[in-house]
Design a protein around this motif. Structure first.
Motif, PDB file in Angstrom:
ATOM      1  N   LEU A 171      10.802  -5.127  11.810  1.00  0.00           N
ATOM      2  CA  LEU A 171      11.392  -6.458  11.686  1.00  0.00           C
ATOM      3  C   LEU A 171      10.341  -7.510  11.360  1.00  0.00           C
ATOM      4  CD1 LEU A 171      14.019  -6.424  14.585  1.00  0.00           C
ATOM      5  CD2 LEU A 171      14.407  -6.104  12.139  1.00  0.00           C
ATOM      6  N   ASP A 172       9.141  -7.374  11.950  1.00  0.00           N
ATOM      7  CA  ASP A 172       8.061  -8.307  11.598  1.00  0.00           C
ATOM      8  C   ASP A 172       7.719  -8.201  10.117  1.00  0.00           C
ATOM      9  OD1 ASP A 172       7.785  -9.393  14.098  1.00  0.00           O
ATOM     10  OD2 ASP A 172       6.133  -8.090  14.711  1.00  0.00           O
ATOM     11  N   LEU A 173       7.762  -6.970   9.597  1.00  0.00           N
ATOM     12  CA  LEU A 173       7.423  -6.748   8.198  1.00  0.00           C
ATOM     13  C   LEU A 173       8.473  -7.344   7.266  1.00  0.00           C
ATOM     14  CD1 LEU A 173       5.550  -5.362   6.104  1.00  0.00           C
ATOM     15  CD2 LEU A 173       7.045  -3.360   6.306  1.00  0.00           C
ATOM     16  N   ILE A 174       9.740  -6.976   7.453  1.00  0.00           N
ATOM     17  CA  ILE A 174      10.768  -7.404   6.494  1.00  0.00           C
ATOM     18  C   ILE A 174      11.081  -8.886   6.611  1.00  0.00           C
ATOM     19  CG2 ILE A 174      11.762  -5.087   6.391  1.00  0.00           C
ATOM     20  CD1 ILE A 174      14.053  -6.085   8.138  1.00  0.00           C
ATOM     21  N   SER A 175      10.812  -9.463   7.788  1.00  0.00           N
ATOM     22  CA  SER A 175      11.070 -10.902   7.954  1.00  0.00           C
ATOM     23  C   SER A 175       9.981 -11.758   7.330  1.00  0.00           C
ATOM     24  CB  SER A 175      11.183 -11.245   9.438  1.00  0.00           C
ATOM     25  OG  SER A 175       9.924 -11.075  10.086  1.00  0.00           O
ATOM     26  N   GLY A 176       8.844 -11.141   6.997  1.00  0.00           N
ATOM     27  CA  GLY A 176       7.724 -11.892   6.436  1.00  0.00           C
ATOM     28  C   GLY A 176       6.762 -12.411   7.476  1.00  0.00           C
ATOM     29  N   ARG A 177       7.034 -12.138   8.759  1.00  0.00           N
ATOM     30  CA  ARG A 177       6.114 -12.612   9.802  1.00  0.00           C
ATOM     31  C   ARG A 177       4.771 -11.892   9.709  1.00  0.00           C
ATOM     32  NH1 ARG A 177      11.029 -12.553  12.903  1.00  0.00           N
ATOM     33  NH2 ARG A 177      10.550 -10.461  13.668  1.00  0.00           N
ATOM     34  N   ARG A 178       4.791 -10.659   9.251  1.00  0.00           N
ATOM     35  CA  ARG A 178       3.549  -9.922   9.073  1.00  0.00           C
ATOM     36  C   ARG A 178       2.940 -10.296   7.727  1.00  0.00           C
ATOM     37  NH1 ARG A 178       4.306  -4.168   9.432  1.00  0.00           N
ATOM     38  NH2 ARG A 178       2.376  -3.202   9.003  1.00  0.00           N
ATOM     39  N   ARG A 179       1.698 -10.744   7.736  1.00  0.00           N
ATOM     40  CA  ARG A 179       1.041 -11.244   6.525  1.00  0.00           C
ATOM     41  C   ARG A 179      -0.068 -10.283   6.083  1.00  0.00           C
ATOM     42  NH1 ARG A 179       2.193 -16.703   5.906  1.00  0.00           N
ATOM     43  NH2 ARG A 179       4.224 -17.097   6.855  1.00  0.00           N
ATOM     44  N   GLY A 180      -0.634 -10.586   4.940  1.00  0.00           N
ATOM     45  CA  GLY A 180      -1.744  -9.795   4.420  1.00  0.00           C
ATOM     46  C   GLY A 180      -1.309  -8.907   3.268  1.00  0.00           C
ATOM     47  N   TRP A 181      -2.307  -8.385   2.542  1.00  0.00           N
ATOM     48  CA  TRP A 181      -1.998  -7.611   1.339  1.00  0.00           C
ATOM     49  C   TRP A 181      -1.331  -6.285   1.660  1.00  0.00           C
ATOM     50  CZ3 TRP A 181      -3.925  -2.793   0.271  1.00  0.00           C
ATOM     51  CH2 TRP A 181      -5.029  -2.359   0.996  1.00  0.00           C
ATOM     52  N   ILE A 182      -1.686  -5.684   2.806  1.00  0.00           N
ATOM     53  CA  ILE A 182      -1.042  -4.412   3.178  1.00  0.00           C
ATOM     54  C   ILE A 182       0.451  -4.635   3.407  1.00  0.00           C
ATOM     55  CG2 ILE A 182      -0.912  -2.607   4.937  1.00  0.00           C
ATOM     56  CD1 ILE A 182      -3.904  -2.856   5.322  1.00  0.00           C
ATOM     57  N   ALA A 183       0.781  -5.704   4.123  1.00  0.00           N
ATOM     58  CA  ALA A 183       2.196  -6.008   4.367  1.00  0.00           C
ATOM     59  C   ALA A 183       2.925  -6.300   3.050  1.00  0.00           C
ATOM     60  CB  ALA A 183       2.326  -7.192   5.323  1.00  0.00           C
ATOM     61  N   THR A 184       2.257  -6.976   2.141  1.00  0.00           N
ATOM     62  CA  THR A 184       2.870  -7.273   0.837  1.00  0.00           C
ATOM     63  C   THR A 184       3.173  -5.996   0.075  1.00  0.00           C
ATOM     64  OG1 THR A 184       1.712  -9.404   0.717  1.00  0.00           O
ATOM     65  CG2 THR A 184       2.547  -8.484  -1.351  1.00  0.00           C
ATOM     66  N   VAL A 185       2.220  -5.051   0.087  1.00  0.00           N
ATOM     67  CA  VAL A 185       2.439  -3.764  -0.582  1.00  0.00           C
ATOM     68  C   VAL A 185       3.587  -3.011   0.075  1.00  0.00           C
ATOM     69  CG1 VAL A 185       1.427  -1.493  -1.051  1.00  0.00           C
ATOM     70  CG2 VAL A 185       0.083  -3.569  -1.440  1.00  0.00           C
ATOM     71  N   GLN A 186       3.624  -3.017   1.399  1.00  0.00           N
ATOM     72  CA  GLN A 186       4.698  -2.315   2.110  1.00  0.00           C
ATOM     73  C   GLN A 186       6.062  -2.912   1.785  1.00  0.00           C
ATOM     74  OE1 GLN A 186       3.128  -2.782   6.097  1.00  0.00           O
ATOM     75  NE2 GLN A 186       2.431  -0.650   6.165  1.00  0.00           N
ATOM     76  N   ARG A 187       6.140  -4.233   1.722  1.00  0.00           N
ATOM     77  CA  ARG A 187       7.418  -4.860   1.369  1.00  0.00           C
ATOM     78  C   ARG A 187       7.830  -4.508  -0.061  1.00  0.00           C
ATOM     79  NH1 ARG A 187       5.765  -8.951   5.143  1.00  0.00           N
ATOM     80  NH2 ARG A 187       4.394  -9.965   3.623  1.00  0.00           N
ATOM     81  N   SER A 188       6.852  -4.408  -0.942  1.00  0.00           N
ATOM     82  CA  SER A 188       7.150  -4.027  -2.329  1.00  0.00           C
ATOM     83  C   SER A 188       7.695  -2.608  -2.396  1.00  0.00           C
ATOM     84  CB  SER A 188       5.893  -4.153  -3.191  1.00  0.00           C
ATOM     85  OG  SER A 188       5.434  -5.495  -3.230  1.00  0.00           O
ATOM     86  N   LEU A 189       7.116  -1.706  -1.617  1.00  0.00           N
ATOM     87  CA  LEU A 189       7.600  -0.328  -1.589  1.00  0.00           C
ATOM     88  C   LEU A 189       9.019  -0.269  -1.012  1.00  0.00           C
ATOM     89  CD1 LEU A 189       4.360   1.501  -0.380  1.00  0.00           C
ATOM     90  CD2 LEU A 189       5.357   1.537  -2.674  1.00  0.00           C
ATOM     91  N   LEU A 190       9.264  -1.066   0.028  1.00  0.00           N
ATOM     92  CA  LEU A 190      10.614  -1.104   0.600  1.00  0.00           C
ATOM     93  C   LEU A 190      11.610  -1.667  -0.410  1.00  0.00           C
ATOM     94  CD1 LEU A 190       9.893  -2.374   4.234  1.00  0.00           C
ATOM     95  CD2 LEU A 190      10.558  -0.069   3.539  1.00  0.00           C
ATOM     96  N   GLN A 191      11.162  -2.647  -1.204  1.00  0.00           N
ATOM     97  CA  GLN A 191      12.042  -3.219  -2.223  1.00  0.00           C
ATOM     98  C   GLN A 191      12.438  -2.162  -3.250  1.00  0.00           C
ATOM     99  OE1 GLN A 191      13.259  -6.486  -2.235  1.00  0.00           O
ATOM    100  NE2 GLN A 191      14.601  -5.617  -3.795  1.00  0.00           N
ATOM    101  N   LEU A 192      11.511  -1.292  -3.598  1.00  0.00           N
ATOM    102  CA  LEU A 192      11.827  -0.195  -4.512  1.00  0.00           C
ATOM    103  C   LEU A 192      12.896   0.711  -3.913  1.00  0.00           C
ATOM    104  CD1 LEU A 192       8.288   0.824  -5.838  1.00  0.00           C
ATOM    105  CD2 LEU A 192      10.081  -0.389  -7.081  1.00  0.00           C
ATOM    106  N   GLY A 193      12.828   0.868  -2.588  1.00  0.00           N
ATOM    107  CA  GLY A 193      13.813   1.728  -1.923  1.00  0.00           C
ATOM    108  C   GLY A 193      15.218   1.172  -1.947  1.00  0.00           C
ATOM    109  N   THR A 194      15.344  -0.146  -2.179  1.00  0.00           N
ATOM    110  CA  THR A 194      16.695  -0.719  -2.213  1.00  0.00           C
ATOM    111  C   THR A 194      17.453  -0.326  -3.484  1.00  0.00           C
ATOM    112  OG1 THR A 194      16.028  -2.778  -3.332  1.00  0.00           O
ATOM    113  CG2 THR A 194      15.894  -2.736  -0.920  1.00  0.00           C
ATOM    114  N   VAL A 195      16.716   0.077  -4.528  1.00  0.00           N
ATOM    115  CA  VAL A 195      17.369   0.363  -5.813  1.00  0.00           C
ATOM    116  C   VAL A 195      18.337   1.543  -5.705  1.00  0.00           C
ATOM    117  CG1 VAL A 195      17.008   0.989  -8.222  1.00  0.00           C
ATOM    118  CG2 VAL A 195      15.480  -0.675  -7.116  1.00  0.00           C
ATOM    119  N   PRO A 196      17.894   2.726  -5.222  1.00  0.00           N
ATOM    120  CA  PRO A 196      18.867   3.816  -5.090  1.00  0.00           C
ATOM    121  C   PRO A 196      19.956   3.506  -4.073  1.00  0.00           C
ATOM    122  CG  PRO A 196      16.753   4.438  -4.126  1.00  0.00           C
ATOM    123  CD  PRO A 196      16.535   3.175  -4.889  1.00  0.00           C
ATOM    124  N   TYR A 197      19.577   2.791  -2.996  1.00  0.00           N
ATOM    125  CA  TYR A 197      20.583   2.443  -1.981  1.00  0.00           C
ATOM    126  C   TYR A 197      21.659   1.543  -2.587  1.00  0.00           C
ATOM    127  CZ  TYR A 197      22.684   0.534   2.257  1.00  0.00           C
ATOM    128  OH  TYR A 197      23.584   0.148   3.214  1.00  0.00           O
TER     129      TYR A 197
END
Length: 376
Positions: free
Chosen positions: A20-46
């Motif tokens: 929840l910290d990650l998807i809400s944007g509360r978690r900052r930094g480049w690692i969190a940004t990359v993780q959110r980007s990967l999760l965004q890719l996962g929304t496509v098949p869903y």
């Protein structure tokens, strides 16, 4: 003071709080940004699967199966934690007061062949005598309710996405404390469907309205009017009512005032529970959030015991009723354990809701029985 549960040594993205910290944007930094980007890719098949499934139902290429009694669905468009169980409780009580035989039906997430899940246990305590069928095949369960239990109305818990069963009234809950799942579909957010799916609803319930300011509610109402302009809305507050322990002893809320409390829960929106508890004029010294539907086995009880052993001056331990039914203890390390019982209160729109319900139950049962139910 002990560390919270989510300080365990594992990647934060793998546990509920970290996610929840990650998807809400509360978690900052480049690692969190990359993780959110990967999760965004996962929304496509869903999103593709969800859109395809809804397209088939919308064009009647996939059938919805009807039963011969009214079906009321209570659901949401986000994952967990919108307050469905209290509203199901309110509906079942209201229908029973009309001298109707009501059956609740849910998927039974977390249940097994030997014991029901937490929501079923909670509703069994609060609605004795109201049958509750747990079955992933809700069509099959509904037919059993009609044929074997002689039910006159069915309340479908978490049924908005389960379109295989036809419904006569679709109530969709939107949690005022987190209405739109961080604006993204799973797994980047917690939306189970696009927000536009609200247009399928017959009524929208804006829940937990007692936990947000009025100007926020007005803004949400405006957004809902944009997303689903033809769908009427009503507001629901979940008011603390009393304390209850595993022995079914009750205590007034006033007992919490001024006391030091340790709290924990395994629900979909732990922050809303904490906020509700803090509104009871107690000091929440420490708080632990477990995953939704957490089973609370012996290892968890040991963990809670160790946690409480590191806290000083705790007068009460408080959890939700949904948690207490799985723990069945009156004390943890000699500290009284209580569940905070909340009561749904419809603060606006109740006449419109009741009119829709009355219209349903005025339907001619004989006419309903003549309609084909469809075969599986």
């Amino acid at each position: 003071m002990s560390k919270p549960m989510f300080s365990l040594r594992r990647p934060a993205i793998l546990n509920p709080a970290g996610y929840l910290d990650l998807i809400s944007g509360r978690r900052r930094g480049w690692i969190a940004t990359v993780q959110r980007s990967l999760l965004q890719l996962g929304t496509v098949p869903y999103a593709t699967v969800i859109a395809g499934r809804n397209w088939l139902f919308d064009r009647h290429l996939t059938r919805s199966h009807a039963v011969s009694v009214p079906v009321i669905s209570v659901g949401n468009i986000t994952v967990g934690g919108t307050g469905k169980t209290p509203l199901v409780f309110w509906l079942a009580q209201w229908l029973a007061q009309q001298d109707l035989r009501v059956t609740l039906i849910s998927r039974g997430y977390g249940s097994n062949a030997h014991e029901p899940n937490d929501e079923a246990l909670e509703l069994e305590q609060r609605l004795p005598g109201v049958p509750h069928l747990l079955n992933p095949n809700r069509v099959q369960a509904a037919r059993r309710a009609v044929e074997e239990l002689k039910s006159q109305v069915i309340v479908l818990d978490d049924g908005f996405q389960h379109r295989r069963i036809a419904r006569d009234l679709d109530l969709v809950l939107v949690d005022a404390t987190n209405p739109f799942g961080y604006g993204h579909l799973l797994p980047r957010g917690t939306l189970r469907e696009p927000i536009a799916a609200l247009r399928r609803a017959d009524m929208i319930a804006l829940t937990r309205v007692n936990l947000v300011p009025e100007d926020t509610l007005e803004e949400l109402e405006s957004q809902l009017a944009t997303y689903a302009p033809q769908v009427p809305r009503f507001r629901v507050a979940y008011q603390p009512q009393k304390l209850l322990n595993a022995s079914q002893q009750e205590m007034a809320l006033g007992d919490l005032a001024g006391r030091s409390v340790a709290a924990f829960c395994g629900v979909g929106n732990p922050q809303a529970f904490r906020q509700t508890l803090e509104g009871c004029q107690c000091e929440v010294v420490d708080f632990r959030a477990f995953p939704d539907h957490h089973p609370f086995g012996p290892e968890d009880i040991d963990s809670l015991t160790r946690w409480l052993g590191h806290l000083d001056g705790i007068d009460r331990v408080v959890c939700t009723h949904k948690d207490l039914v799985k723990i069945s203890l009156d004390q943890l390390v000699e500290i009284p354990l209580w569940a905070l019982i909340v009561q749904p209160e419809i603060t606006s729109g109740q006449p419109a809701l009741e009119e829709r319900l009355k219209k349903l139950i005025r339907q001619d049962p004989e006419q309903e029985e003549e309609e084909p139910g469809g075969e599986l």
